[in-house]
Every structure is written in C-alpha cells, then in structure tokens.
Design a protein around this motif. Structure first.
Motif, PDB file in Angstrom:
ATOM      1  N   ILE A   1       7.348   1.649  11.396  1.00  0.00           N
ATOM      2  CA  ILE A   1       6.683   0.353  11.497  1.00  0.00           C
ATOM      3  C   ILE A   1       6.654  -0.091  12.960  1.00  0.00           C
ATOM      4  O   ILE A   1       5.633  -0.559  13.471  1.00  0.00           O
ATOM      5  CB  ILE A   1       7.395  -0.706  10.623  1.00  0.00           C
ATOM      6  CG1 ILE A   1       7.300  -0.315   9.142  1.00  0.00           C
ATOM      7  CG2 ILE A   1       6.794  -2.094  10.852  1.00  0.00           C
ATOM      8  CD1 ILE A   1       8.072  -1.220   8.211  1.00  0.00           C
ATOM      9  N   LEU A   2       7.786   0.097  13.655  1.00  0.00           N
ATOM     10  CA  LEU A   2       7.821  -0.343  15.053  1.00  0.00           C
ATOM     11  C   LEU A   2       6.927   0.489  15.947  1.00  0.00           C
ATOM     12  O   LEU A   2       6.392  -0.025  16.933  1.00  0.00           O
ATOM     13  CB  LEU A   2       9.250  -0.396  15.561  1.00  0.00           C
ATOM     14  CG  LEU A   2       9.677  -1.851  15.478  1.00  0.00           C
ATOM     15  CD1 LEU A   2      10.811  -2.064  14.554  1.00  0.00           C
ATOM     16  CD2 LEU A   2       9.897  -2.438  16.844  1.00  0.00           C
TER      17      LEU A   2
ATOM     18  N   VAL B   1       0.837  -1.201   0.000  1.00  0.00           N
ATOM     19  CA  VAL B   1       0.000   0.000   0.000  1.00  0.00           C
ATOM     20  C   VAL B   1       0.876   1.256   0.000  1.00  0.00           C
ATOM     21  O   VAL B   1       0.604   2.224  -0.704  1.00  0.00           O
ATOM     22  CB  VAL B   1      -0.946  -0.014   1.222  1.00  0.00           C
ATOM     23  CG1 VAL B   1      -1.652   1.319   1.372  1.00  0.00           C
ATOM     24  CG2 VAL B   1      -1.963  -1.132   1.078  1.00  0.00           C
ATOM     25  N   GLY B   2       1.960   1.212   0.775  1.00  0.00           N
ATOM     26  CA  GLY B   2       2.834   2.377   0.850  1.00  0.00           C
ATOM     27  C   GLY B   2       3.587   2.637  -0.436  1.00  0.00           C
ATOM     28  O   GLY B   2       3.894   3.771  -0.774  1.00  0.00           O
ATOM     29  N   MET B   3       3.900   1.572  -1.173  1.00  0.00           N
ATOM     30  CA  MET B   3       4.691   1.748  -2.392  1.00  0.00           C
ATOM     31  C   MET B   3       3.826   2.097  -3.592  1.00  0.00           C
ATOM     32  O   MET B   3       4.319   2.644  -4.565  1.00  0.00           O
ATOM     33  CB  MET B   3       5.501   0.481  -2.679  1.00  0.00           C
ATOM     34  CG  MET B   3       6.682   0.338  -1.739  1.00  0.00           C
ATOM     35  SD  MET B   3       7.587  -1.169  -1.981  1.00  0.00           S
ATOM     36  CE  MET B   3       8.557  -0.788  -3.414  1.00  0.00           C
TER      37      MET B   3
ATOM     38  N   VAL C   1      16.829  -0.742   1.542  1.00  0.00           N
ATOM     39  CA  VAL C   1      16.622   0.699   1.667  1.00  0.00           C
ATOM     40  C   VAL C   1      15.285   1.024   2.333  1.00  0.00           C
ATOM     41  O   VAL C   1      15.237   1.701   3.359  1.00  0.00           O
ATOM     42  CB  VAL C   1      16.733   1.395   0.290  1.00  0.00           C
ATOM     43  CG1 VAL C   1      16.466   2.890   0.431  1.00  0.00           C
ATOM     44  CG2 VAL C   1      18.109   1.160  -0.317  1.00  0.00           C
ATOM     45  N   ILE C   2      14.189   0.523   1.764  1.00  0.00           N
ATOM     46  CA  ILE C   2      12.880   0.951   2.261  1.00  0.00           C
ATOM     47  C   ILE C   2      12.611   0.392   3.661  1.00  0.00           C
ATOM     48  O   ILE C   2      12.174   1.126   4.550  1.00  0.00           O
ATOM     49  CB  ILE C   2      11.773   0.525   1.279  1.00  0.00           C
ATOM     50  CG1 ILE C   2      11.999   1.222  -0.063  1.00  0.00           C
ATOM     51  CG2 ILE C   2      10.402   0.892   1.822  1.00  0.00           C
ATOM     52  CD1 ILE C   2      11.066   0.798  -1.144  1.00  0.00           C
ATOM     53  N   LEU C   3      12.910  -0.885   3.864  1.00  0.00           N
ATOM     54  CA  LEU C   3      12.626  -1.480   5.177  1.00  0.00           C
ATOM     55  C   LEU C   3      13.400  -0.793   6.303  1.00  0.00           C
ATOM     56  O   LEU C   3      12.796  -0.358   7.292  1.00  0.00           O
ATOM     57  CB  LEU C   3      12.881  -2.990   5.147  1.00  0.00           C
ATOM     58  CG  LEU C   3      12.471  -3.742   6.408  1.00  0.00           C
ATOM     59  CD1 LEU C   3      10.964  -3.618   6.645  1.00  0.00           C
ATOM     60  CD2 LEU C   3      12.847  -5.216   6.322  1.00  0.00           C
TER      61      LEU C   3
ATOM     62  N   VAL D   1       9.384   7.302   2.700  1.00  0.00           N
ATOM     63  CA  VAL D   1      10.831   7.131   2.619  1.00  0.00           C
ATOM     64  C   VAL D   1      11.380   8.226   1.709  1.00  0.00           C
ATOM     65  O   VAL D   1      10.813   8.503   0.654  1.00  0.00           O
ATOM     66  CB  VAL D   1      11.179   5.745   2.046  1.00  0.00           C
ATOM     67  CG1 VAL D   1      12.669   5.644   1.774  1.00  0.00           C
ATOM     68  CG2 VAL D   1      10.762   4.655   3.019  1.00  0.00           C
ATOM     69  N   ARG D   2      12.445   8.874   2.144  1.00  0.00           N
ATOM     70  CA  ARG D   2      12.961  10.010   1.382  1.00  0.00           C
ATOM     71  C   ARG D   2      13.302   9.621  -0.052  1.00  0.00           C
ATOM     72  O   ARG D   2      13.946   8.598  -0.306  1.00  0.00           O
ATOM     73  CB  ARG D   2      14.221  10.557   2.068  1.00  0.00           C
ATOM     74  CG  ARG D   2      13.936  11.314   3.343  1.00  0.00           C
ATOM     75  CD  ARG D   2      14.400  12.765   3.276  1.00  0.00           C
ATOM     76  NE  ARG D   2      15.706  12.896   2.674  1.00  0.00           N
ATOM     77  CZ  ARG D   2      16.814  13.134   3.359  1.00  0.00           C
ATOM     78  NH1 ARG D   2      16.782  13.223   4.654  1.00  0.00           N
ATOM     79  NH2 ARG D   2      17.955  13.279   2.741  1.00  0.00           N
ATOM     80  N   GLY D   3      12.861  10.439  -0.981  1.00  0.00           N
ATOM     81  CA  GLY D   3      13.119  10.196  -2.399  1.00  0.00           C
ATOM     82  C   GLY D   3      14.604  10.059  -2.699  1.00  0.00           C
ATOM     83  O   GLY D   3      15.004   9.290  -3.570  1.00  0.00           O
ATOM     84  N   ASP D   4      15.440  10.776  -1.939  1.00  0.00           N
ATOM     85  CA  ASP D   4      16.882  10.692  -2.161  1.00  0.00           C
ATOM     86  C   ASP D   4      17.404   9.280  -1.947  1.00  0.00           C
ATOM     87  O   ASP D   4      18.275   8.813  -2.670  1.00  0.00           O
ATOM     88  CB  ASP D   4      17.613  11.620  -1.183  1.00  0.00           C
ATOM     89  CG  ASP D   4      17.294  13.070  -1.448  1.00  0.00           C
ATOM     90  OD1 ASP D   4      16.989  13.394  -2.603  1.00  0.00           O
ATOM     91  OD2 ASP D   4      17.340  13.869  -0.501  1.00  0.00           O
ATOM     92  N   TRP D   5      16.859   8.612  -0.935  1.00  0.00           N
ATOM     93  CA  TRP D   5      17.352   7.256  -0.634  1.00  0.00           C
ATOM     94  C   TRP D   5      16.894   6.289  -1.718  1.00  0.00           C
ATOM     95  O   TRP D   5      17.625   5.365  -2.086  1.00  0.00           O
ATOM     96  CB  TRP D   5      16.873   6.811   0.753  1.00  0.00           C
ATOM     97  CG  TRP D   5      17.359   7.723   1.837  1.00  0.00           C
ATOM     98  CD1 TRP D   5      18.464   8.543   1.784  1.00  0.00           C
ATOM     99  CD2 TRP D   5      16.767   7.947   3.107  1.00  0.00           C
ATOM    100  NE1 TRP D   5      18.582   9.249   2.952  1.00  0.00           N
ATOM    101  CE2 TRP D   5      17.562   8.911   3.784  1.00  0.00           C
ATOM    102  CE3 TRP D   5      15.652   7.425   3.759  1.00  0.00           C
ATOM    103  CZ2 TRP D   5      17.268   9.352   5.071  1.00  0.00           C
ATOM    104  CZ3 TRP D   5      15.370   7.871   5.033  1.00  0.00           C
ATOM    105  CH2 TRP D   5      16.167   8.818   5.675  1.00  0.00           C
TER     106      TRP D   5
END
Ligand SMILES: Nc1ncnc2c1ncn2[C@@H]1O[C@H](COP(=O)(O)OP(=O)(O)O)[C@@H](O)[C@H]1O
Ligand SMILES: [Mg+2]
Lengths: 276, 303
Positions: free
Chosen positions: A204-205, A110-112, A195-197, A173-177
C-alpha cells in the motif's frame, strides 16, 4: 582509498556538481555576439541580453535572495517562493489525502472480493490511462472553481496507484496468515486490521509513494493551466517576465520539494516493512 | 450414548480436475481420538494427510462425512482446535512475544495486558525462548520459529492440537530438542494431539497410536498401530527398549512394502494392531536388538 562507500559517493557527487556548474558557467558567460539577429531575437527586440540562459552564479545569487525572504507577498504577481510552494503543497496534499481516504478502503474491498475485483476492473482499466489534465475542462465546468479543480485533478491522478496497489497487496496476503486469523476466530474487522492491513502495508505504501510523485508532477502542469498561485503558475509567470533566474531557481525548488515528499513516504514505508 | 472425544466418520475428499473427472484423495476415512491421546499419522507424500488435518481444523470442508468433536460437528475453524503449520505461519511484523500474545488475546478477550503478557511469556519460557521475546521471526532460526509457533498453539490451550509436519524443515538435532520440549509441554497440559510426520522415529517417540495411511488416490487409514512402550520416553534411550525395533520394523515395512496395497476397510475402521503384543519382551533380546540396529540410528548415537 580506504574511505567508506557513502563518503566516496558524496565526494563524487560534489565533483560532478562543480564540473556541471563550471561547464554551464563557461558556456553562458561569454555569449557569442551573433552577427545576424535570429527571427526570435528580432521578435524579442532588444531583450536578448536578459533572455539568455543565466550562469549558475546568477541563479545562486538569486536563490539566496529568494530564500532569505521566502514569504513576502506584494500582490498577486509578486509572492515569495515559500508562499507559492505552500499553495502547491496545500493542493497536492488535499487532493492526495482525499484520494487515499477513498482509494485505500475501495482497494481493500476489491482485493478481498474477486467479485468486486472483476466488477470494478473495467472501470479502473478505462479511467486509469486518462491523463489527469484531460479532466481539467470538465472539472472547471462542473466545479466552477479553479482552485478546487486543481485539487480534483490531483485527486484523480493519485487515486489509481493507491487503489491498484492496495487491491494487489490485499489480494496477495499469504493464505497461511489468513488461516492464522481463522483458527484464532478473529472477526472480519479484526482480521482486516490485525492481519491483512499490516501484511499489505508495504505494498500500500509503495502505491502511496508512486501517487505522491505523480501528484507533484501533475500540480505544476495543472497550475500552469489554472493560474493564480502555486509553483506551476510561478514558473510560467516568470517565463512571461523573461526572468530566467527565477525560472531555473523554481525548477530546482520543484525538484527539492518532490525529493522531500518522496523521502517522507519512503521513511513511512520503512516503518511498516517486514522481512519474511 | 458415549462418544469418543473426536470422531471422524465417512470422511472423503474429492477434487474436480480440469479434465472434468473427479480426483478422490481419500475415501471413507473413519477413526476416533480419545481425550489426551497423542496420535501421529504417517503416509507417503500426497496421500492426503494435510487435507485430513485441515478438515479436522475446520479450514477445509470434507466432500462427504463429518468430524465430530465433543458431540458437536466441526463446521469451521475454532480456538478449540489449535494448528501448527509446517511453515510456522508466524506473523512476520510481530515480535516473538507479540505473536504468542496475538493468540492469547484472541482466546481470552477480557484479560488484562499484564495477564496476557505473563501467560505468553510463561509458554515462551517452556520452549526456551525467554531470551528472544523481542525479536522478529525473520531474526530467528527455523527451529526457534517453530518453537514460537508451538508456544502460540499451546498457550491458547485448545482441546485439540493439530500439527502438520511441524519439524519437517528442521535439522535432526534441533528436531530432537523440540520434540522433547513438545513432550514436556504435552505431559503437563494433557491436550489431545494429532500430528503429521514422515519420521518413523519421531512417531514412535511421541505417539500413543500411529495411523498408517495407504497411498492415494482413494487413500485410507489402513491401520492404527498401538505404541506399547512405557512413558516417559527419552530420545537417547528409547532405542534400547526391547519393543523399539520390532515396532520400527513393522512401520517401515508398511511404508516400504505395503502402503500401496488396497487396505481392508470393510469394517469401516482402520485395523487395530499391536506389533508388540505377541513379543516376549522380558529377556535378553533387548541388548541384541539395540546392538544390531544402533549403526542405523545416527541420531541416537549423536547423543
Ligand atoms: N486444491 C486442490 N486441488 C486439487 N488437488 C489437490 C488440492 N489440494 C491438494 N490436492 C491433492 O490432494 C492430495 C493430497 O494432498 P495433501 O493432503 O497435501 O497430501 P500430504 O499432506 O499427505 O502430502 C495430493 O495429491 C494433492 O495433489
Ligand atoms: Mg502435507
């Protein structure tokens, strides 16, 4: 006063606890001899002597007895506090882990994907505000098993904070990463795990921590409904026995276990936290 | 057909605005880079430098035109094009060493752990970070972070390095030190470098050529200015070179007075200029030029 802040805080906590117990002790030790029996007392017959709120000294003595033999089992209506807590923890953890296994991957997708986000959002918005206990009758009817139904209720109440936080963390998640992953030609799977995790892990935690708190709140109510075993059932059962020592003692135990669960999750959170 | 290492032809970028009309950032940009060249691009903020760089990187798609590297059209990001972003873009949960290893592992998937480590450490040594291998980016200063970022980019040994104002956020002293490290690595590796900067002195110190970009919208690369100064150049002595101030004045004059003019791009290419070509650099003017201008150049004086 040159002592450190934590020391002074601890000292103050102890003072407050002593004060609280003192007031409590003083308030209940000399019960007023009421001239007239209230309607309630009449209904309770001569039980008023046992039914009054016990002083903390009694509760502590009772707690000592219970905790020195927490795992005794003398039939369905008399089990040690340790056994009851273990039942509750088993249900909470089973439902919670199942929820995590489903919520985190779905939250990731969903986030992606804005498409998936928009498609699933109406469902989430409608299902999320439903009190988990409202599912109980339906669960009992479909599952036909009170044990599994309680686990289902835990599952359904812990899924939303994890799902929503995972989706939020992943989407932000920052676009730069992401660009770092792209310029290094990372595969989608590697991008997700490398990267994303880690980038979304703190969020998430946070969701997982909120969920475990809610699950522990809900299990008590759920067990009062389904009965049989567990700390929620225990509280209700002791109330029916008018054993207020046990009621107060188990209330305190619920608080302690809840605190430990939160502590476990907050230490896990510290492991994945990072500063930018 | 003999092609340049990198060829940019007919590149345009158009954004659709909310009002419905199009906003053309730049239009019909053409240029080539030779292998091993160091080219800086200067232009006013917002003229589209970052957009051009991102298109070269393959992170952004052009509205028209194409980027061709080694006779192949750029269709997306690649390990052959390393990028150093202005905000460093280090992964904050990884240590300095792990950040560089991240790039090296992505580049050479079959390398052993120890080889990856050895290679990454070597590049971190080059930028003087051997003492900070296990620190997280949040525990590093801005200059140190940018060094890690540069080490990561060079360690993956891309054919083309793209740097977007890499020193923009650094103080002058730190910037000078890292510029020298950059030149040192570049002279060892001879990669092709395309770098955005807003610092004229930095561009002169580093570049073989400097692209001057006109103001947007409809920006273009107006001129390609040859930096005809001998290498190696030293930041503390370069201003004594006879050609330094004429060149610097030429660039500043463009930025201050001429960047708003519509450039003549009828040929399709930026106008090639060499401000030093007509100058007689053999004699005394060097002293005079340096003496005249030194006070304007506090960074050189600091050294
Ligand atoms: N996603 C976008 N949508 C619309 N306009 C954009 C977008 N990204 C950049 N621009 C515009 O493009 C122009 C060039 O931006 P940029 O390449 O970042 O400039 P520079 O790096 O030269 O300062 C700016 O005017 C900016 O407003
Ligand atoms: Mg920019």
């Amino acid at each position: 006063m040159m002592q450190s802040m934590p020391f002074r805080a601890a000292l103050l906590s102890i003072v407050m606890a002593v004060l609280l117990f003192g007031i409590w002790e003083a308030a209940v030790v000399t019960p007023e001899k009421s001239t007239e029996m209230t309607e309630y007392e009449m209904l309770m017959g001569g039980a008023e002597q046992e039914a009054r709120v016990p002083p903390p000294s009694d509760v502590l003595k009772h707690a000592w007895d219970e905790l020195s033999n927490p795992f005794y089992d003398k039939g369905p209506n008399d089990k040690g506090i340790g056994i009851q807590l273990a039942y509750s923890l088993y249900r909470v953890l089973t439902g919670y882990i199942l929820a995590a296994l489903i919520a985190i991957p779905i939250g990731f997708v969903v986030g992606m994907s804005p498409l998936m986000y928009n498609a699933l959002n109406p469902f989430i918005q409608v299902l999320r505000p439903i009190s988990p206990l409202a599912w109980m009758p339906l669960a009992l009817f479909i599952i036909q098993d009170s044990e599994t139904s309680a686990i289902f209720v835990i599952f359904i109440c812990s899924i939303w904070p994890m799902l929503i936080n995972t989706a939020f963390g992943v989407a932000n998640v920052r676009g730069d990463w992401i660009n770092v992953a792209r310029t290094h030609e990372l595969s989608p799977l590697r991008t997700a795990f490398q990267v994303i995790l880690p980038a979304a892990a703190p969020t998430i935690l946070t969701g997982m921590r909120i969920s475990i708190g809610i699950a522990w709140l809900v299990i008590v109510a759920a067990e009062m409904l389904v009965g049989g075993t567990g700390i929620g059932y225990y509280v209700w059962n002791e109330w029916n026995n008018l054993d207020l020592n046990s009621v107060i003692f188990s209330i305190l135990m619920i608080g302690c276990v809840g605190m430990l669960l939160d502590l476990a999750l907050s230490s896990a959170q510290r492991l994945v936290e990072y500063n930018e | 057909m003999s092609h340049a290492f990198l060829e940019v032809s007919g590149l345009s970028k158009v954004y659709a605005t909310k009002e419905g009309n199009d906003f053309t950032v730049y239009d019909n940009v053409n240029f080539t880079l030779d292998k091993g060249e160091f080219v800086c691009i200067i232009g006013h903020s917002g003229c589209g430098k970052s957009t051009i760089l991102n298109t070269l990187a393959g992170l952004d798609d052009p509205s028209a035109g194409a980027v061709i590297m080694n006779n192949k059209e750029v269709k997306g990001p690649s390990l052959e094009r390393g990028v150093v972003f202005q905000n460093y873009s280090l992964l904050p949960w990884l240590s300095t060493l792990s950040n560089v290893e991240f790039g090296v592992k992505a580049r050479w998937k079959s390398w052993s752990k120890s080889k990856v480590r050895e290679h990454s450490t070597r590049f971190l040594n080059m930028v003087g970070l051997e003492h900070a291998l296990n620190r997280k980016p949040s525990e590093l200063s801005g200059g140190m972070r940018q060094r890690v970022s540069i080490a990561r980019a060079f360690a993956t040994q891309p054919e083309l390095l793209l740097l977007d104002e890499p020193f923009g956020a650094l103080d002058a002293l730190t910037r000078g030190v890292i510029q020298e490290e950059l030149v040192k690595i570049w002279s060892e590796t001879h990669q092709t470098v395309f770098m955005i900067t807003h610092d004229v002195d930095e561009a002169i110190l580093l570049s073989d050529r400097i692209f001057l970009m006109s103001n947007g919208p409809n920006a273009a690369i107006a001129e390609s200015v040859k930096v005809d100064l001998p290498r190696p150049r030293q930041r503390n002595t370069i201003f004594q070179q006879p050609g330094y101030y004429p060149l610097r004045n030429y660039l500043v004059n463009f930025l201050v007075n001429r960047s708003g003019e519509k450039p003549d791009t009828t040929s399709g290419k930026p106008k090639e200029v060499n401000p030093l070509a007509d100058l007689d650099l053999s004699g005394a003017p060097a002293e005079g030029a340096a003496a005249d201008h030194t006070p304007q150049h506090p960074r050189a004086v600091n050294q």
